[in-house]
Design a protein around this motif. Sequence first.
Motif, PDB file in Angstrom:
ATOM      1  N   GLU A 126      42.254  32.407  31.380  1.00 29.05           N
ATOM      2  CA  GLU A 126      42.778  31.549  30.320  1.00 29.05           C
ATOM      3  C   GLU A 126      43.133  32.380  29.098  1.00 29.05           C
ATOM      4  O   GLU A 126      42.444  33.346  28.783  1.00 29.05           O
ATOM      5  CB  GLU A 126      41.749  30.493  29.927  1.00 29.05           C
ATOM      6  N   LYS A 159      45.809  36.031  33.136  1.00 28.19           N
ATOM      7  CA  LYS A 159      45.503  35.672  31.760  1.00 28.19           C
ATOM      8  C   LYS A 159      44.062  36.047  31.412  1.00 28.19           C
ATOM      9  O   LYS A 159      43.187  36.047  32.265  1.00 28.19           O
ATOM     10  CB  LYS A 159      45.701  34.175  31.547  1.00 28.19           C
ATOM     11  N   ASP A 191      43.454  31.413  25.457  1.00 28.44           N
ATOM     12  CA  ASP A 191      43.303  30.362  24.454  1.00 28.44           C
ATOM     13  C   ASP A 191      42.259  30.781  23.429  1.00 28.44           C
ATOM     14  O   ASP A 191      41.064  30.831  23.737  1.00 28.44           O
ATOM     15  CB  ASP A 191      42.891  29.052  25.133  1.00 28.44           C
ATOM     16  N   SER A 239      48.580  36.658  27.744  1.00 28.49           N
ATOM     17  CA  SER A 239      49.186  35.416  28.214  1.00 28.49           C
ATOM     18  C   SER A 239      49.951  35.597  29.520  1.00 28.49           C
ATOM     19  O   SER A 239      50.368  34.628  30.131  1.00 28.49           O
ATOM     20  CB  SER A 239      50.102  34.830  27.141  1.00 28.49           C
ATOM     21  N   THR A 284      41.246  36.064  27.676  1.00 28.41           N
ATOM     22  CA  THR A 284      40.966  35.913  26.256  1.00 28.41           C
ATOM     23  C   THR A 284      39.800  36.824  25.919  1.00 28.41           C
ATOM     24  O   THR A 284      38.764  36.783  26.595  1.00 28.41           O
ATOM     25  CB  THR A 284      40.589  34.462  25.900  1.00 28.41           C
ATOM     26  N   LEU A 325      38.874  28.960  22.633  1.00 28.43           N
ATOM     27  CA  LEU A 325      37.685  29.110  23.476  1.00 28.43           C
ATOM     28  C   LEU A 325      36.657  30.048  22.848  1.00 28.43           C
ATOM     29  O   LEU A 325      35.511  30.092  23.281  1.00 28.43           O
ATOM     30  CB  LEU A 325      38.081  29.625  24.868  1.00 28.43           C
TER      31      LEU A 325
END
Length: 172
Positions: free
Chosen positions: A141, A162, A143, A158, A164, A146
Motif C-alpha cells: 500500500e 507499492k 498511503d 506508488s 509506505t 497509514l
Amino acid sequence: MKFPGARLLARVLLALVAVAAVIVTVVGCSSAKEDSKSGSAKVGDCIIKGASADAKTETADCSSDKAVYKIAQTSDKKVDCATDYTGYQANLADGGSAYLCLAPNFKQGSCYNETSSTAVKNVDCGSTEATFKVVKRIDGEADELLCGAEADSFRLISEAPKATFCLAKPKA
C-alpha cells in the motif's frame, strides 16, 4: 500401402529433431551460466549500491540490512525512472554497465543516512550520521495516512510493488 524406406525417413527426421533439441538445451544452459557470471542484476534483486562512480554494484539478500535498494527496472540505455525511484548507473562485475531504477528497501526499526551527494546507507540509530529512522513499513500500500503519530514524515512507492515507509528523526 506401405512405401519402402518410410520408416527409415521417419527415424532420421526424429533423430534430427532430437539432436536439435539437445543443441538448443546446451546453448541455453551455457548462456544462462554466462549471465550469472557477468554479475548482472535483475529486477527484484536487492543491491548494495557502490559508494563511488567506479565501485562495482553488488547484489545482496533482500533481508540484509546492507540491501538498501531493490531493483525496480533495468535497461542498457539511460532511462527516466518513476518519481518514487532513484536512478543509478551500475558498474557490473563483467566490466559493463546498466541503468537501474531503484526502489527503497528500508527495514522497519532501522536508521539510515541520506544526503544529496551520497547514496542512502544503513547506519546505527545511535550514530550522529543517522538522518531518519523507519518506524513503520507497510508493503502493498502507498498511503501516508497509514503512518501513526510516531512518524513525522513518510516515503511512498506508488509503483508496483507499492510500499509506505513511515519515518521519524532518530533519537540520539
